[in-house]
Design a protein around this motif. Structure first.
Motif, PDB file in Angstrom:
ATOM      1  N   LEU A  17      50.460  18.521  58.422  1.00  0.00           N
ATOM      2  CA  LEU A  17      50.959  17.162  58.352  1.00  0.00           C
ATOM      3  C   LEU A  17      52.064  16.978  57.331  1.00  0.00           C
ATOM      4  O   LEU A  17      52.877  16.069  57.444  1.00  0.00           O
ATOM      5  N   LEU A  21      54.605  13.708  56.941  1.00  0.00           N
ATOM      6  CA  LEU A  21      53.923  12.635  56.280  1.00  0.00           C
ATOM      7  C   LEU A  21      54.148  12.760  54.794  1.00  0.00           C
ATOM      8  O   LEU A  21      54.845  13.620  54.334  1.00  0.00           O
ATOM      9  N   SER A  22      53.541  11.901  54.029  1.00  0.00           N
ATOM     10  CA  SER A  22      53.355  12.079  52.633  1.00  0.00           C
ATOM     11  C   SER A  22      53.855  10.990  51.723  1.00  0.00           C
ATOM     12  O   SER A  22      54.241   9.944  52.154  1.00  0.00           O
ATOM     13  N   GLN A  23      53.786  11.276  50.383  1.00  0.00           N
ATOM     14  CA  GLN A  23      54.153  10.312  49.377  1.00  0.00           C
ATOM     15  C   GLN A  23      55.403  10.773  48.669  1.00  0.00           C
ATOM     16  O   GLN A  23      55.695  11.942  48.591  1.00  0.00           O
ATOM     17  N   ALA A 225      57.127   8.724  53.167  1.00  0.00           N
ATOM     18  CA  ALA A 225      55.966   8.449  54.007  1.00  0.00           C
ATOM     19  C   ALA A 225      54.777   9.077  53.303  1.00  0.00           C
ATOM     20  O   ALA A 225      54.936   9.986  52.498  1.00  0.00           O
ATOM     21  N   LEU A 227      50.451  10.299  53.368  1.00  0.00           N
ATOM     22  CA  LEU A 227      49.111  10.461  53.919  1.00  0.00           C
ATOM     23  C   LEU A 227      48.158  10.824  52.793  1.00  0.00           C
ATOM     24  O   LEU A 227      48.407  11.769  52.048  1.00  0.00           O
ATOM     25  N   TYR A 229      43.795  11.258  52.016  1.00  0.00           N
ATOM     26  CA  TYR A 229      42.474  11.334  52.641  1.00  0.00           C
ATOM     27  C   TYR A 229      41.430  11.492  51.553  1.00  0.00           C
ATOM     28  O   TYR A 229      41.561  12.345  50.667  1.00  0.00           O
ATOM     29  N   PHE A 246      47.871   6.173  55.882  1.00  0.00           N
ATOM     30  CA  PHE A 246      49.244   6.614  56.104  1.00  0.00           C
ATOM     31  C   PHE A 246      50.177   5.471  55.723  1.00  0.00           C
ATOM     32  O   PHE A 246      50.011   4.349  56.195  1.00  0.00           O
ATOM     33  N   THR A 248      54.374   4.320  54.823  1.00  0.00           N
ATOM     34  CA  THR A 248      55.800   4.590  54.764  1.00  0.00           C
ATOM     35  C   THR A 248      56.454   3.534  53.884  1.00  0.00           C
ATOM     36  O   THR A 248      55.946   2.421  53.735  1.00  0.00           O
TER      37      THR A 248
END
Length: 255
Positions: A17, A21-23, A225, A227, A229, A246, A248
């Motif tokens: 991912l 995705l991500s920060q 963006a 994700l 968990y 998630f 953005t």
């Protein structure tokens, strides 16, 4: 879900991912200067769908050739049809100090509030040692292990460790891996996975996965963006074990 299976699943998810995705991530440069990153995301809908969401995050980092101090704060709130669907707030910090070219010691602290997960407040501290697997101008990959202590206050009393409790404290192992990668001159990827086996109640554990991607549009403005968990093998009555989010948004970099 067995602990080993969870580790394989989440680390595989990070690899799959992370490219999309991500920060956002604050700039890391070994010059002893503080750098900051502010990120915001929001959406609102009305009519047949009455919903709103607001996500705010801030990061700071100071790095030298021998140590690194980072902190980050997050606020996530969402409502749908007048009912809260997300209500999470967190603050954490970590200090790393090299004890050799390959090894470092660390200390960390964190506080979290997540009322929908029945966590009125959680306070955590940890300390341990880690190893720089690799680090250069393109990024780094670190692994670490230590001991920590977490204390929870619950919104409503819940069944934890064989009893109905309003609060609960425990000693935990802290096992972590973290990496940062400059994929292109304008694209940065970051991910971190941490496992917290409960030493007070054998077989119980928490896990946290964060992945992050930042795409620079200008030296100051970035698209991001995210994700994240969170997994708890024993969250309490009528609660899901896993929470995924998630996000953005747009980030402002202060270098």
């Amino acid at each position: 879900m067995p602990c080993r299976t969870l580790i394989v699943t989440l680390t595989s998810a990070a690899a799959l991912l992370a490219p999309g995705l991500s920060q956002a991530q604050v700039t890391l440069k070994a010059d002893g200067q503080w750098r900051y990153l502010l990120t915001a995301g929001a959406n609102v809908s009305s009519g047949n769908n009455d919903a709103a969401a607001l996500n705010l995050a801030a990061e700071g980092a100071r790095q030298t050739n021998d140590d690194k101090w980072t902190w980050d704060a997050k606020a996530d709130h969402a409502r749908s049809a007048g009912v809260a669907t997300t209500d999470r707030y967190g603050l954490r910090t970590q200090y790393n100090r090299d004890i050799s070219p390959d090894w470092f010691g660390f200390g960390s602290g964190e506080t979290l509030s997540d009322e929908l997960a029945n966590i009125s407040a959680r306070y955590s501290v940890a300390s341990g040692i880690g190893r720089h697997v690799w680090r250069d101008e393109r990024g780094f990959f670190d692994v670490s292990a230590g001991l920590g202590y977490s204390y929870d206050w619950y919104v409503a009393p819940t069944d934890v460790a064989g009893a109905v409790r309003e609060q609960y404290g425990r000693t935990e192992l802290v096992l972590s891996e973290e990496s940062s990668h400059r994929l292109t001159p304008t694209t940065n990827l970051r991910q971190k996975f941490t496992l917290y086996p409960n030493l007070r109640d054998s077989g119980k554990y928490r896990a946290v996965l964060d992945t992050g991607l930042t795409v620079e549009m200008t030296p100051t403005i970035n698209l991001s963006a995210g994700l994240s968990y969170r997994y708890d093998s024993a969250p309490g009555n009528n609660l899901e074990k896993g929470d995924a989010m998630f996000v953005t948004g747009v980030s402002l970099r202060f270098d």
